[in-house]
Motif scaffolding. Structure first.
Motif, PDB file in Angstrom:
ATOM      1  N   ALA A  60     -70.439  -6.775 -24.131  1.00 35.21           N
ATOM      2  CA  ALA A  60     -69.049  -7.334 -23.962  1.00 35.21           C
ATOM      3  C   ALA A  60     -69.095  -8.688 -24.398  1.00 35.21           C
ATOM      4  CB  ALA A  60     -68.641  -7.041 -22.583  1.00 35.21           C
ATOM      5  N   GLU A  61     -70.123  -9.491 -23.492  1.00 30.47           N
ATOM      6  CA  GLU A  61     -70.294 -10.888 -23.970  1.00 30.47           C
ATOM      7  C   GLU A  61     -70.496 -11.073 -25.263  1.00 30.47           C
ATOM      8  OE1 GLU A  61     -72.994 -14.631 -22.345  1.00 30.47           O
ATOM      9  OE2 GLU A  61     -73.097 -12.797 -21.297  1.00 30.47           O
ATOM     10  N   HIS A  62     -71.304 -10.314 -25.960  1.00 37.98           N
ATOM     11  CA  HIS A  62     -71.598 -10.585 -27.284  1.00 37.98           C
ATOM     12  C   HIS A  62     -70.347 -10.241 -28.099  1.00 37.98           C
ATOM     13  CE1 HIS A  62     -73.909 -10.619 -31.177  1.00 37.98           C
ATOM     14  NE2 HIS A  62     -73.507  -9.333 -31.570  1.00 37.98           N
ATOM     15  N   LEU A  63     -69.696  -9.502 -27.871  1.00 32.75           N
ATOM     16  CA  LEU A  63     -68.378  -8.832 -28.841  1.00 32.75           C
ATOM     17  C   LEU A  63     -67.197  -9.783 -28.418  1.00 32.75           C
ATOM     18  CD1 LEU A  63     -68.268  -5.033 -28.428  1.00 32.75           C
ATOM     19  CD2 LEU A  63     -69.136  -6.297 -30.359  1.00 32.75           C
ATOM     20  N   GLY A  64     -67.335 -10.670 -27.102  1.00 34.80           N
ATOM     21  CA  GLY A  64     -66.185 -11.694 -26.817  1.00 34.80           C
ATOM     22  C   GLY A  64     -65.009 -10.732 -26.257  1.00 34.80           C
ATOM     23  N   ALA A  65     -65.462  -9.559 -25.491  1.00 35.03           N
ATOM     24  CA  ALA A  65     -64.653  -8.956 -24.820  1.00 35.03           C
ATOM     25  C   ALA A  65     -64.212  -9.855 -23.243  1.00 35.03           C
ATOM     26  CB  ALA A  65     -65.218  -7.515 -24.495  1.00 35.03           C
ATOM     27  N   ARG A  66     -63.147  -9.190 -22.604  1.00 35.93           N
ATOM     28  CA  ARG A  66     -62.894  -9.998 -21.380  1.00 35.93           C
ATOM     29  C   ARG A  66     -63.869  -9.627 -20.054  1.00 35.93           C
ATOM     30  NH1 ARG A  66     -58.014  -7.790 -22.072  1.00 35.93           N
ATOM     31  NH2 ARG A  66     -57.949  -6.840 -20.038  1.00 35.93           N
ATOM     32  N   GLY A  67     -64.705  -8.349 -20.312  1.00 41.77           N
ATOM     33  CA  GLY A  67     -65.381  -8.099 -19.228  1.00 41.77           C
ATOM     34  C   GLY A  67     -65.690  -6.622 -19.308  1.00 41.77           C
ATOM     35  N   VAL A  68     -66.218  -6.111 -18.019  1.00 46.29           N
ATOM     36  CA  VAL A  68     -66.487  -4.837 -17.762  1.00 46.29           C
ATOM     37  C   VAL A  68     -66.344  -4.318 -16.328  1.00 46.29           C
ATOM     38  CG1 VAL A  68     -68.456  -3.128 -17.762  1.00 46.29           C
ATOM     39  CG2 VAL A  68     -68.590  -4.908 -19.437  1.00 46.29           C
ATOM     40  N   VAL A  69     -65.598  -3.148 -16.227  1.00 41.24           N
ATOM     41  CA  VAL A  69     -65.225  -2.541 -15.000  1.00 41.24           C
ATOM     42  C   VAL A  69     -65.678  -1.078 -14.971  1.00 41.24           C
ATOM     43  CG1 VAL A  69     -63.463  -3.928 -14.570  1.00 41.24           C
ATOM     44  CG2 VAL A  69     -62.885  -1.780 -15.537  1.00 41.24           C
ATOM     45  N   GLY A  70     -66.063  -0.668 -13.781  1.00 40.76           N
ATOM     46  CA  GLY A  70     -66.729   0.528 -13.572  1.00 40.76           C
ATOM     47  C   GLY A  70     -66.278   1.250 -12.301  1.00 40.76           C
ATOM     48  N   ASP A  95     -58.961  -1.475 -24.803  1.00 38.83           N
ATOM     49  CA  ASP A  95     -59.762  -1.349 -23.778  1.00 38.83           C
ATOM     50  C   ASP A  95     -60.457  -0.034 -24.306  1.00 38.83           C
ATOM     51  OD1 ASP A  95     -58.855  -3.334 -22.461  1.00 38.83           O
ATOM     52  OD2 ASP A  95     -57.389  -1.968 -21.160  1.00 38.83           O
ATOM     53  N   PHE A  96     -61.765   0.098 -24.120  1.00 41.16           N
ATOM     54  CA  PHE A  96     -62.606   1.163 -24.645  1.00 41.16           C
ATOM     55  C   PHE A  96     -63.560   1.657 -23.172  1.00 41.16           C
ATOM     56  CE2 PHE A  96     -66.308   3.377 -26.341  1.00 41.16           C
ATOM     57  CZ  PHE A  96     -65.925   3.925 -27.544  1.00 41.16           C
ATOM     58  N   SER A  97     -63.057   2.991 -22.770  1.00 43.94           N
ATOM     59  CA  SER A  97     -63.724   3.710 -21.651  1.00 43.94           C
ATOM     60  C   SER A  97     -64.801   4.800 -22.274  1.00 43.94           C
ATOM     61  CB  SER A  97     -62.609   4.165 -20.583  1.00 43.94           C
ATOM     62  OG  SER A  97     -61.485   3.080 -20.301  1.00 43.94           O
ATOM     63  N   TYR A 138     -68.931   2.019 -32.462  1.00 49.35           N
ATOM     64  CA  TYR A 138     -70.564   1.956 -32.901  1.00 49.35           C
ATOM     65  C   TYR A 138     -71.190   0.790 -32.012  1.00 49.35           C
ATOM     66  CZ  TYR A 138     -75.076   1.365 -34.885  1.00 49.35           C
ATOM     67  OH  TYR A 138     -76.371   1.114 -35.048  1.00 49.35           O
ATOM     68  N   LYS A 139     -70.597  -0.389 -31.906  1.00 48.61           N
ATOM     69  CA  LYS A 139     -71.159  -1.703 -31.481  1.00 48.61           C
ATOM     70  C   LYS A 139     -71.333  -1.397 -29.951  1.00 48.61           C
ATOM     71  CE  LYS A 139     -69.442  -4.673 -35.096  1.00 48.61           C
ATOM     72  NZ  LYS A 139     -68.648  -5.927 -35.482  1.00 48.61           N
ATOM     73  N   ILE A 140     -70.330  -0.740 -29.424  1.00 43.64           N
ATOM     74  CA  ILE A 140     -70.575  -0.693 -27.810  1.00 43.64           C
ATOM     75  C   ILE A 140     -71.424   0.547 -27.514  1.00 43.64           C
ATOM     76  CG2 ILE A 140     -68.931   0.158 -25.772  1.00 43.64           C
ATOM     77  CD1 ILE A 140     -66.606  -1.130 -27.195  1.00 43.64           C
ATOM     78  N   LEU A 141     -71.111   1.678 -28.214  1.00 47.53           N
ATOM     79  CA  LEU A 141     -71.985   2.963 -27.997  1.00 47.53           C
ATOM     80  C   LEU A 141     -73.294   2.893 -28.506  1.00 47.53           C
ATOM     81  CD1 LEU A 141     -69.283   5.572 -27.704  1.00 47.53           C
ATOM     82  CD2 LEU A 141     -70.324   4.417 -25.932  1.00 47.53           C
ATOM     83  N   GLY A 142     -73.576   2.315 -29.577  1.00 49.52           N
ATOM     84  CA  GLY A 142     -74.867   2.372 -30.395  1.00 49.52           C
ATOM     85  C   GLY A 142     -76.209   1.853 -29.618  1.00 49.52           C
ATOM     86  N   PRO A 143     -76.070   0.544 -28.848  1.00 52.02           N
ATOM     87  CA  PRO A 143     -77.131   0.362 -27.922  1.00 52.02           C
ATOM     88  C   PRO A 143     -77.292   1.271 -26.656  1.00 52.02           C
ATOM     89  CG  PRO A 143     -75.695  -1.503 -28.485  1.00 52.02           C
ATOM     90  CD  PRO A 143     -75.179  -0.304 -28.893  1.00 52.02           C
TER      91      PRO A 143
END
Length: 314
Positions: free
Chosen positions: A233-243, A212-214, A185-190
């Motif tokens: 990702a920055e807010h959650l403390g994740a390593r980063g985003v790739v696409g 990892d969440f894709s 939810y924290k990723i997909l809600g926004p």
């Protein structure tokens, strides 16, 4: 008649209004008087008396709605093709026109990129059990394809009815997201609040408390979704985003899957034999979809069409 004169009652979303009811008294009176009635497609009227429009493909939806109100035996949709095919004949010349297809199958095909019918018209037809027949505007003869309830079919269902595909897919991955309750939810809600449609979703097995969440989005939404994800990702403390924007989705659709095991393994074997790597998988009762590199799209469609025997006569 214009749509508002029938009247076709809608809600107030002017460019994508939804039909709420149809008053068929005027149409019935004219038919009983021996007149031919022509009603404008895609137009309606809301509760305040304002003229509304149903959006792209709204003429199909209008036709189905009028047919439902009139309790018609069939609704004939004349378009630029002579029916629904097992896949796009421009990619597979051996593709066959289907004599019949169920509402469920047509809904899946329409949502997966088949542009024969507007998806809202198929939803409406399925809800009110209005049989649809797709016919060509350029031919005087032909049966077209009948879209109907599954129970109307006399013969045993084929395992797979068609191979659908969508080129407009893009994949995004949040790397090293905390594996805690509510992370999806924290990723997909926004993303949802920004009215961006998410299609396929995969969350990997947790390692060291992270995962990892894709997910995939429409390619036109990729840049906006990617920009939003970087902040998330920055807010959650994740390593980063790739696409990756060079992906596509290929799907096998058929109500016969319910009673035939092994469809998925057959699909994966066919793709594997051609060296096509599967990046994501999604399944439902009557559909299996895979995300692959876009450069393999046409090869994958041809291989699956042949693997499931769709090039053979019914």
């Amino acid at each position: 008649y214009a749509g508002w004169q029938v009247p076709i009652r809608t809600d107030s979303s002017y460019t994508k209004a939804r039909i709420e009811s149809i008053d068929d008294q005027r149409v019935r009176a004219d038919l009983n008087a021996g007149k031919v009635v022509i009603v404008t497609g895609f137009q309606g009227i809301d509760e305040q008396g304002h003229i509304t429009t149903l959006g792209r493909g709204g003429s199909d939806t209008s036709a189905v709605a009028v047919a439902a109100a009139m309790k018609a035996h069939e609704c004939l949709i004349y378009t630029d093709v002579d029916g629904v095919y097992t896949t796009d004949p421009r990619i597979v010349p051996e593709a066959r026109r289907l004599l019949t297809v169920s509402f469920e199958e047509m809904l899946e095909m329409a949502s997966l990129g088949s542009k024969v019918l507007q998806i809202r018209s198929v939803e409406f037809a399925g809800k009110y059990k209005v049989k649809l027949r797709v016919l060509s505007s350029f031919q005087d003869e032909g049966e077209g394809t009948l879209i109907t309830v599954e129970e109307d079919k006399q013969m045993e269902q084929p395992i797979i009815s068609g191979i659908a595909f969508n080129r407009d897919e893009a994949k995004l991955t949040v790397l090293g997201a905390p594996d805690v309750p509510g992370i999806a939810y924290k990723i997909l809600g926004p993303i949802a609040e920004a009215s961006l449609d998410v299609d396929m979703i995969i969350q990997n097995v947790s390692h060291d408390g992270t995962t990892d969440f894709s997910f995939t989005v429409n390619r036109g939404d990729y840049a906006r979704a990617h920009e939003m994800l970087k902040g998330i990702a920055e807010h959650l403390g994740a390593r980063g985003v790739v696409g990756d924007t060079k992906t596509c989705k290929v799907s096998a659709v058929g109500v016969g899957m319910r009673s035939h095991p092994g469809v998925a393994s057959k699909m994966f074997a066919a793709l594997g034999s051609e060296g096509i790597n599967i990046q994501m998988i999604s399944t439902s009762e009557i559909k299996i979809s895979v995300v692959i590199e876009e450069k393999y799209l046409e090869l994958a469609v041809r291989v699956l069409h042949k693997a499931f025997g769709l090039d053979k006569a019914e």
